[in-house]
Design an enzyme around this catalytic site. Sequence first.
Site, mmCIF file in Angstrom:
data_model
loop_
_atom_site.group_PDB
_atom_site.id
_atom_site.type_symbol
_atom_site.label_atom_id
_atom_site.label_comp_id
_atom_site.label_asym_id
_atom_site.label_seq_id
_atom_site.Cartn_x
_atom_site.Cartn_y
_atom_site.Cartn_z
ATOM 1 N N GLY A 33 -26.841 -11.704 71.018
ATOM 2 C CA GLY A 33 -26.035 -10.216 71.443
ATOM 3 C C GLY A 33 -26.213 -9.766 70.935
ATOM 4 O O GLY A 33 -25.972 -9.405 69.537
ATOM 5 N N ASN A 34 -25.249 -8.526 71.655
ATOM 6 C CA ASN A 34 -24.088 -7.129 71.022
ATOM 7 C C ASN A 34 -25.900 -6.258 70.782
ATOM 8 O O ASN A 34 -26.150 -5.808 69.622
ATOM 9 C CB ASN A 34 -23.789 -7.163 69.799
ATOM 10 N N LEU A 35 -26.725 -6.652 71.482
ATOM 11 C CA LEU A 35 -28.723 -5.776 71.487
ATOM 12 C C LEU A 35 -27.950 -4.502 71.179
ATOM 13 O O LEU A 35 -27.041 -3.291 71.879
ATOM 14 C CB LEU A 35 -28.621 -6.090 72.526
ATOM 15 N N HIS A 36 -28.692 -4.018 69.837
ATOM 16 C CA HIS A 36 -29.499 -2.104 70.308
ATOM 17 C C HIS A 36 -30.988 -2.310 70.475
ATOM 18 O O HIS A 36 -31.398 -2.914 70.852
ATOM 19 C CB HIS A 36 -28.655 -2.301 68.646
ATOM 20 N N ALA A 37 -31.150 -1.441 69.592
ATOM 21 C CA ALA A 37 -32.787 -0.747 69.703
ATOM 22 C C ALA A 37 -33.622 -2.095 69.574
ATOM 23 O O ALA A 37 -34.872 -2.247 69.852
ATOM 24 C CB ALA A 37 -32.956 0.613 69.474
ATOM 25 N N GLY A 38 -33.703 -2.516 68.128
ATOM 26 C CA GLY A 38 -34.451 -3.224 68.025
ATOM 27 C C GLY A 38 -34.410 -4.427 68.754
ATOM 28 O O GLY A 38 -35.412 -5.250 68.788
ATOM 29 N N HIS A 39 -33.470 -5.445 69.571
ATOM 30 C CA HIS A 39 -33.400 -6.218 69.480
ATOM 31 C C HIS A 39 -34.398 -5.740 71.135
ATOM 32 O O HIS A 39 -35.677 -6.578 71.485
ATOM 33 C CB HIS A 39 -31.578 -6.747 70.611
ATOM 34 N N GLU A 152 -38.120 -8.473 61.786
ATOM 35 C CA GLU A 152 -38.885 -8.568 60.831
ATOM 36 C C GLU A 152 -37.164 -7.963 59.917
ATOM 37 O O GLU A 152 -38.081 -7.988 58.613
ATOM 38 C CB GLU A 152 -39.816 -7.543 60.476
ATOM 39 N N SER A 190 -26.344 -5.316 64.458
ATOM 40 C CA SER A 190 -25.119 -5.962 65.285
ATOM 41 C C SER A 190 -23.337 -5.605 63.868
ATOM 42 O O SER A 190 -22.560 -5.080 64.984
ATOM 43 C CB SER A 190 -24.759 -6.852 65.591
#
Length: 287
Positions: A33-39, A152, A190
Amino acid sequence: MSMETSADIAGLRATLDRFRQKGARIGFVPTMGNLHAGHISLIEQSVSRCDFTVASIFVNPLQFGAGEDFDTYPRTLADDQSKLVEAGCNLLFTPSTDQLYPRGLEAHTKVTVPEVTRHHCGAHRPGHFDGVSTIVNVLLNIVQPAVAFFGEKDFQQVAVIRKLVFDLQMPVEIVSGATRREDDGLAMSSRNQYLSAEDRPVAAELYRTLQHIASRIEDGEKNFLQLQTEGLENLSRKGFRTEYLNIVRADTLDVASERDEDIVVLVAARLGQTRLIDNIRIIRSHD
């Protein structure tokens, strides 16, 4: 589009079975969770490659050691759901700890991946990768995807998961997604929000140090130990407390030699109270 959210293992399996019977290729992106652009980039990869995309959000207590940030790890479910809907995710799985570890953490069967976990984060966070490999094994068994996607930035984690899947003959393809970065090069994480206002601009020095080492290797520098020493000294001057800075083979994560063509530089360091990890890969040809 709409996205279903389920916290129930049996319900999730029933839904996925219906889609499998229609011939759907299922993609899976496990997260804390606490998603950012990578997720989100991993979700988008799954949406482009698969017919039905499942994400999970579960802050896994088994991979946190004593004194680590399990209790304070950011939990932002409503915001995460909005981002997943926008990215085209079909189903979000949000299991409880009791569902995944019904007999408690101590009594739960653990999965240990040898060799590739010996060094780097494995040496500095005892038991961490047992927690990672155990929960990934559980989640892959529940979802049974055709493809699972991992970032990665956690290079060693991806190596551990690839070995887990290979050794246990699991019928799932593991796809790794490139690290997404802030404008100054800091790898998205995160935990970046733990950085103080003073430390945040300094944090980008971690990636700049990796870039400098990679450039030196690409220019023909063969003294890797010297490069590591210089990198450690530079990070120390900037205020980092470095756990490790290692130049290794990308396949085994063992110490690289000047003859190796596929190399990765791994680093973990603390800045203030924040632990940061990053890596850079160098692929050379010996013509």
